[in-house]
Write a protein that holds these residues in place. Structure first.
Motif, short mmCIF file in Angstrom:
data_model
loop_
_atom_site.label_atom_id
_atom_site.label_comp_id
_atom_site.label_asym_id
_atom_site.label_seq_id
_atom_site.Cartn_x
_atom_site.Cartn_y
_atom_site.Cartn_z
N PHE A 217 0.84 -1.20 0.00
CA PHE A 217 0.00 0.00 0.00
C PHE A 217 0.88 1.24 0.00
O PHE A 217 1.62 1.50 0.92
N ASP B 245 -0.58 5.31 -5.57
CA ASP B 245 -1.99 5.30 -5.99
C ASP B 245 -2.37 6.63 -6.64
O ASP B 245 -3.12 6.65 -7.62
N MET C 285 -11.87 5.86 1.68
CA MET C 285 -12.19 4.43 1.63
C MET C 285 -13.25 4.12 0.57
O MET C 285 -13.20 3.08 -0.08
N MET D 162 -10.05 4.79 -2.85
CA MET D 162 -9.51 3.42 -2.89
C MET D 162 -10.01 2.64 -4.11
O MET D 162 -9.20 2.05 -4.82
N ASN E 158 -7.90 -0.40 -5.54
CA ASN E 158 -7.70 -1.15 -4.31
C ASN E 158 -8.99 -1.71 -3.71
O ASN E 158 -8.96 -2.31 -2.65
N GLY F 38 -10.09 -0.43 0.52
CA GLY F 38 -8.77 -1.00 0.26
C GLY F 38 -8.69 -2.49 0.53
O GLY F 38 -7.59 -3.03 0.71
#
Length: 141
Positions: free
Chosen positions: A31, A36, A95, A99, A104, A108
């Protein structure tokens, strides 16, 4: 607004140091939020550059600080409590929106359970620092 931007940047600096420490310690190497950012930005035609990822990270911190200052009056409690609440809201947005956009999965989860836990803690720290700095800057003016 200026104090919010400065508080957001200060909190982003603290968060960034913790992210670099996480990387140096080899914690959750799969991560990398800066990586990202690079992946997300490259989907809109921007160059795949770690520098650009870091710039996006700090710009978002400044924007969050400005938003915090703008909405501070609607948030409960002291500046610190309000900062923590704002940090948790930012975590939830990350989130649910960022993500999956970064590939992800929601929260995630394609990486693992430690991602939402670790990022939650980091966002609480972000909110705490942002609230503290915002409080100090406002007291000084």
């Amino acid at each position: 607004m200026k104090n919010g931007v400065l508080a957001g940047l200060a909190a982003t600096m603290v968060l960034s140091v913790m992210m670099v420490m996480k990387s140096i310690m080899g914690m959750l190497p799969e991560f990398n939020v800066i990586g990202d950012w690079v992946a997300v930005l490259s989907t809109v035609g921007l160059p795949a550059s770690m520098l650009l990822g870091w710039i996006a990270h700090f710009v978002l911190g400044a924007v969050f600080g400005a938003a915090f200052a703008q909405f501070r009056g609607m948030l409960p409690g002291s500046d610190v409590v309000a900062g923590i609440a704002f940090g948790i809201a930012a975590w939830l947005g990350m989130m649910i929106a960022f993500m999956p956009l970064a590939g992800n999965g929601i929260f995630g989860m394609s990486i693992g359970m430690m991602v939402p836990v670790m990022t939650f803690v980091l966002h609480v720290i972000f909110g705490t620092v942002m609230g503290l700095v915002y409080q100090k800057l406002n007291a000084a003016t």
